[in-house]
Design a protein around this motif. Structure first.
Motif, short mmCIF file in Angstrom:
data_model
loop_
_atom_site.label_atom_id
_atom_site.label_comp_id
_atom_site.label_asym_id
_atom_site.label_seq_id
_atom_site.Cartn_x
_atom_site.Cartn_y
_atom_site.Cartn_z
N MET A 2 5.19 -1.71 73.87
CA MET A 2 4.65 -2.21 72.62
C MET A 2 3.51 -1.33 72.15
O MET A 2 2.62 -0.99 72.94
CB MET A 2 4.14 -3.65 72.79
CG MET A 2 3.71 -4.30 71.49
SD MET A 2 2.75 -5.80 71.75
CE MET A 2 1.13 -5.10 72.08
N GLN A 3 3.50 -0.95 70.89
CA GLN A 3 2.41 -0.18 70.33
C GLN A 3 1.25 -1.12 70.01
O GLN A 3 1.44 -2.25 69.57
CB GLN A 3 2.86 0.53 69.04
CG GLN A 3 3.95 1.56 69.26
CD GLN A 3 3.46 2.72 70.09
OE1 GLN A 3 2.36 3.21 69.88
NE2 GLN A 3 4.29 3.16 71.02
N LYS A 4 0.05 -0.67 70.22
CA LYS A 4 -1.11 -1.49 69.88
C LYS A 4 -2.05 -0.72 68.96
O LYS A 4 -2.08 0.51 68.96
CB LYS A 4 -1.87 -1.93 71.13
CG LYS A 4 -2.74 -0.87 71.78
CD LYS A 4 -3.45 -1.44 72.97
CE LYS A 4 -4.38 -0.41 73.64
NZ LYS A 4 -5.56 -0.15 72.83
N SER A 5 -2.79 -1.48 68.19
CA SER A 5 -3.79 -0.85 67.34
C SER A 5 -4.93 -0.35 68.20
O SER A 5 -5.46 -1.09 69.02
CB SER A 5 -4.32 -1.87 66.31
OG SER A 5 -5.46 -1.35 65.67
N PRO A 6 -5.33 0.91 68.07
CA PRO A 6 -6.39 1.45 68.92
C PRO A 6 -7.75 0.80 68.65
O PRO A 6 -8.67 0.95 69.43
CB PRO A 6 -6.40 2.94 68.56
CG PRO A 6 -5.81 3.01 67.19
CD PRO A 6 -4.79 1.92 67.15
N SER A 7 -7.87 0.06 67.53
CA SER A 7 -9.16 -0.53 67.19
C SER A 7 -9.40 -1.83 67.94
O SER A 7 -10.51 -2.33 67.96
CB SER A 7 -9.24 -0.79 65.68
OG SER A 7 -8.22 -1.69 65.28
N TYR A 8 -8.36 -2.41 68.53
CA TYR A 8 -8.51 -3.68 69.22
C TYR A 8 -8.52 -3.46 70.73
O TYR A 8 -7.48 -3.20 71.34
CB TYR A 8 -7.38 -4.64 68.86
CG TYR A 8 -7.31 -4.99 67.39
CD1 TYR A 8 -8.45 -5.28 66.65
CD2 TYR A 8 -6.08 -5.04 66.74
CE1 TYR A 8 -8.38 -5.60 65.31
CE2 TYR A 8 -5.99 -5.37 65.40
CZ TYR A 8 -7.15 -5.64 64.69
OH TYR A 8 -7.06 -5.96 63.36
N LYS A 9 -9.68 -3.57 71.33
CA LYS A 9 -9.79 -3.44 72.77
C LYS A 9 -9.94 -4.80 73.44
O LYS A 9 -9.55 -4.98 74.59
CB LYS A 9 -10.98 -2.55 73.12
CG LYS A 9 -10.85 -1.12 72.61
CD LYS A 9 -12.07 -0.29 72.95
CE LYS A 9 -11.92 1.13 72.43
NZ LYS A 9 -13.13 1.95 72.72
N ARG A 10 -10.52 -5.75 72.70
CA ARG A 10 -10.75 -7.09 73.25
C ARG A 10 -10.49 -8.13 72.16
O ARG A 10 -11.06 -8.04 71.08
CB ARG A 10 -12.16 -7.21 73.80
CG ARG A 10 -12.50 -8.58 74.37
CD ARG A 10 -13.87 -8.58 75.01
NE ARG A 10 -13.90 -7.74 76.22
CZ ARG A 10 -15.00 -7.54 76.95
NH1 ARG A 10 -16.16 -8.08 76.57
NH2 ARG A 10 -14.96 -6.79 78.02
N ILE A 11 -9.66 -9.11 72.47
CA ILE A 11 -9.26 -10.13 71.50
C ILE A 11 -9.48 -11.52 72.08
O ILE A 11 -9.16 -11.76 73.25
CB ILE A 11 -7.77 -9.96 71.11
CG1 ILE A 11 -7.54 -8.61 70.43
CG2 ILE A 11 -7.31 -11.10 70.20
CD1 ILE A 11 -6.07 -8.33 70.15
#
Length: 363
Positions: free
Chosen positions: A1-10
């Motif tokens: 799955m590709q993830k947005s590099p801006s989200y490290k912690r959700i």
């Protein structure tokens, strides 16, 4: 799955109406689907913190007849004690299928009211994340009483997002977001993007959900405040298939209301103070000149010369409200001295601040 590099912690908050069926029994299919998505985000390297409702509703489904014999607080306590075991056991088994360990954190409003306890809980979750464990946070309703309870887990999720310096807070309910009209009107449309300081109160439905304590009023208030602190916030429908992965990987296509974060994030201590309104022990009353000075300057402290009085008794380091003489709310802050000292020094020049700017959050 590709993830947005801006989200490290959700931080993902999951409401009772997402996790339970109308009968109060856990919706195992929906819980499993959400765990699948969280596991995929976890595998992509994103740190996930869950704030999960559902314990009280789950316990009520097992002990339905007790509500006739117990008062509301006692019933809530036993529903929570029984339902929390049921809920966390389900999460433990489902995450275990992905070889992911989850851990339970039960907290109360009172236990977050001091900076020391706040930092202790933050350190616990930081350690869990560093070890690859997913924290699952919930209010400890078994020991909370009405006046010391969070408004709901929406409020708790905003505090956790601020505490943990999250990049994104996702609030999942059983509705797609905030509409520009009644959700039941086919002509109404989802408000997809909310810029900082946008007033949406005219669009907010004041009806509360059947299973949870909160409603869209609280979700909007928490989302707006959290975004103002510099954390992107999303309100979305947890019953929509693939919603979590869509929010992260294809944000422009995800059906939700997205609150754009402020370009000037608050410091971590200001975030704690901003989230501590419910812990306030009293108030410092300031004159109009002080209120205008605070409004003009981003670096102004509250000095004794601008103080006209206090409300209630408080000690040094307590969280207090800041109000004007006519009752207008200005913000909240951590007192540098007790209420007696503030009263003694009010109106005097050349003294140290009663609230330093570093510990002051302006609303």
């Amino acid at each position: 799955m590709q993830k947005s590099p801006s989200y490290k912690r959700i931080v993902v908050k999951i409401g009772s109406n997402v996790l339970t069926q109308p009968t109060g029994t856990p919706d195992t299919t929906r819980i499993s689907a959400l765990v699948d998505q969280i596991a995929a985000l976890h595998a992509a390297g994103i740190e996930i913190i869950m704030v999960s409702s559902g314990a009280v509703a789950s316990g009520r489904g097992l002990l339905r007849d007790l509500g006739r014999r117990l008062d509301a607080v006692s019933a809530r306590q036993i529903y929570s004690a029984v339902g929390q075991v049921r809920l966390i056991d389900r999460y433990y088994d489902l995450f275990g299928q992905y070889d992911i360990v989850c851990g339970q954190i039960l907290t109360t409003k009172e236990s977050l009211s001091t900076r020391r306890d706040y930092l202790n809980q933050r350190n616990c979750m930081e350690t869990m994340l560093a070890c690859g464990v997913i924290p699952i946070v919930n209010e400890n309703d078994a020991i909370s009483v009405t006046e010391l309870m969070f408004t709901d887990n929406d409020e708790l999720s905003g505090l956790v997002a601020a505490m943990m310096d999250a990049d994104l807070l996702i609030i999942l309910s059983n509705i797609d977001g905030i509409y520009d009209g009644s959700p039941s009107d086919p002509a109404s449309r989802i408000i997809r993007r909310v810029e900082p300081h946008t007033d949406l109160t005219r669009y907010i439905d004041t009806t509360r959900s059947s299973a949870g304590r909160g409603g869209m009023v609280t979700k909007h208030r928490v989302a707006a405040r959290t975004a103002a602190e510099g954390i992107e916030t999303v309100i979305a429908n947890g019953r929509r298939d693939g919603i979590l992965t869509a929010i992260v990987t294809t944000p422009d296509e995800a059906v939700c209301t997205r609150f754009v974060p402020s370009p000037t994030p608050s410091s971590t201590i200001k975030r704690w103070i901003a989230s501590s309104e419910g812990f306030a022990k009293g108030a410092i009353v300031i004159n109009q000149g002080a209120a205008e000075a605070i409004g003009r300057s981003k670096g102004a402290s509250i000095l004794p010369v601008g103080v006209v009085g206090t409300e209630g008794a408080f000690e040094k380091d307590d969280i207090v409200r800041i109000v004007t003489a006519d009752g207008t709310r200005i913000g909240v802050g951590r007192a540098a001295c007790d209420s007696d000292a503030v009263e003694r020094n009010k109106g005097r020049r050349g003294l140290k601040p009663v609230i330093h700017y570093d510990y002051l959050y302006i609303e």
